[in-house]
Write an enzyme that holds these catalytic residues in place. Sequence first.
Site, short mmCIF file in Angstrom:
data_model
loop_
_atom_site.label_atom_id
_atom_site.label_comp_id
_atom_site.label_asym_id
_atom_site.label_seq_id
_atom_site.Cartn_x
_atom_site.Cartn_y
_atom_site.Cartn_z
N GLU A 1 52.48 71.20 11.11
CA GLU A 1 53.82 71.66 10.74
C GLU A 1 54.86 71.01 11.62
O GLU A 1 54.70 70.98 12.85
CB GLU A 1 53.89 73.19 10.88
CG GLU A 1 55.20 73.79 10.39
CD GLU A 1 55.31 75.28 10.70
OE1 GLU A 1 55.18 76.09 9.78
OE2 GLU A 1 55.51 75.63 11.88
N TYR B 1 62.07 71.13 6.81
CA TYR B 1 60.76 71.73 7.11
C TYR B 1 59.68 70.89 6.43
O TYR B 1 59.80 70.58 5.25
CB TYR B 1 60.70 73.17 6.57
CG TYR B 1 59.32 73.77 6.72
CD1 TYR B 1 58.99 74.50 7.85
CD2 TYR B 1 58.34 73.54 5.75
CE1 TYR B 1 57.71 75.01 8.01
CE2 TYR B 1 57.06 74.04 5.92
CZ TYR B 1 56.75 74.77 7.05
OH TYR B 1 55.47 75.25 7.21
#
Length: 397
Positions: free
Chosen positions: A197, A109
């Site tokens: 992101e 992530y």
Amino acid sequence: MDIHEYQAKEILANFGVEVPPGALAYSPEQAAYRSREIGGDQWVVKAQIHAGGRGKAGGVKVCQNDSEIQSICEGLFGRKLVTHQTGPEGKGIYRVYVESVVPIEREIYIGFVLDRSSQRIMIVTSAEGGMEIEDISAERPESIVRAIVEPAVGLQDFQCREIAFKLGIEPSLTQRMVRTLQGCYGAFQEYDATMVEINPLVVTGDNRVLALDAKMTFDDNALFRHPQISELRDKSQEDPRESKAADRGLNYVGLDGNIGCIVNGAGLAMATMDTIKLAGGEPANFLDIGGGATPERVAKAFRLVMSDLSVQAVLVNIFAGINRCDWVAEGIVQALREVQVDVPVIVRLAGTNVEEGQKILARSGLPIIRANNLMEAAERAIGAWKSDLSNQQIGEN
Ligand code: GDP
Ligand code: MN
């Protein structure tokens, strides 16, 4: 403003972030055709909506051939996809992205956000990619690695290498990780983003670092200087009430209650909503008509609020400094004559030309409930809504 995954990938790719080969399609036939253009023997079909959580909701599917792509797409196009991020009404699927399937070795992530307390861009990463960041921070908080960027010098390569090391990235891939992080930072800075992101960022079996998903959000107040970003706006993904208001130059936020609020100024809107709650009600929305509102603008605001079927009473709360109460009153009268308003309307006016405003309301002969202060307005709105409701119930019985 949010953009689609495929758009974010294109931007990030221009900044050196590696992405799998992919192409956009507007129909099932086009999706199949695009897969042939991409080549290979396995593709992933991804619904393009402004929300995450598509994988779990059936919006991301791996396909082996043309006919499978077509049938998956037929099930996606035109449908509303409901994920844990969309709310119960879901978001419409009008575009799909077709991508080569890549062999995943590891999922990571990475997120770039504005950290308000340090007033810096903060990098948030975790070796537990694939999960949502909310779940990672709840279940595996120790896996999160953070870094702060000093704006005077920008993101430094040593910071990226440190992150790669903490995430346990193989040394031979460190340089690719540096490039990926620098690419995200570059795009964030260049376009006044508020969030970038990549989840998951994957390490593949053949030692590449690829963005499998990408999300970017931009600062609305800076869009004027990035026309190429404003162009990416997709109204099909917005709350129709909010985009209708934005097109008319009004600030509108849809909420879940039943008292419509027409107010001037964001601070007064907050105070109005707080007072409604204090008096035991729930606001249906927050509509800010701004300063210098003309009667036409007030009428537009009324139409917009009345188009929301959950509205069962309307509270107009104006503190006129730049605004003029007489204009607002004229707008209210105009709106009530044009638009069918079958719910109680409560008006509190204060400030510039308040006497003229009150006279206009009184002379109109319309059933407007007037209030002298905010608390009284909120109480009358709730009282009027409740008695309206019980009258209806008596009528029904
Ligand atoms: P999200 O659920 O909206 O965040 O959509 P993602 O783009 O993150 O896709 C969901 C999941 O699908 C990812 O976490 C991956 O596990 C999987 N996925 C997406 N693309 C590929 C691919 O090319 N190959 C494989 N094997 N899995 C993929
Ligand atoms: Mn994702």
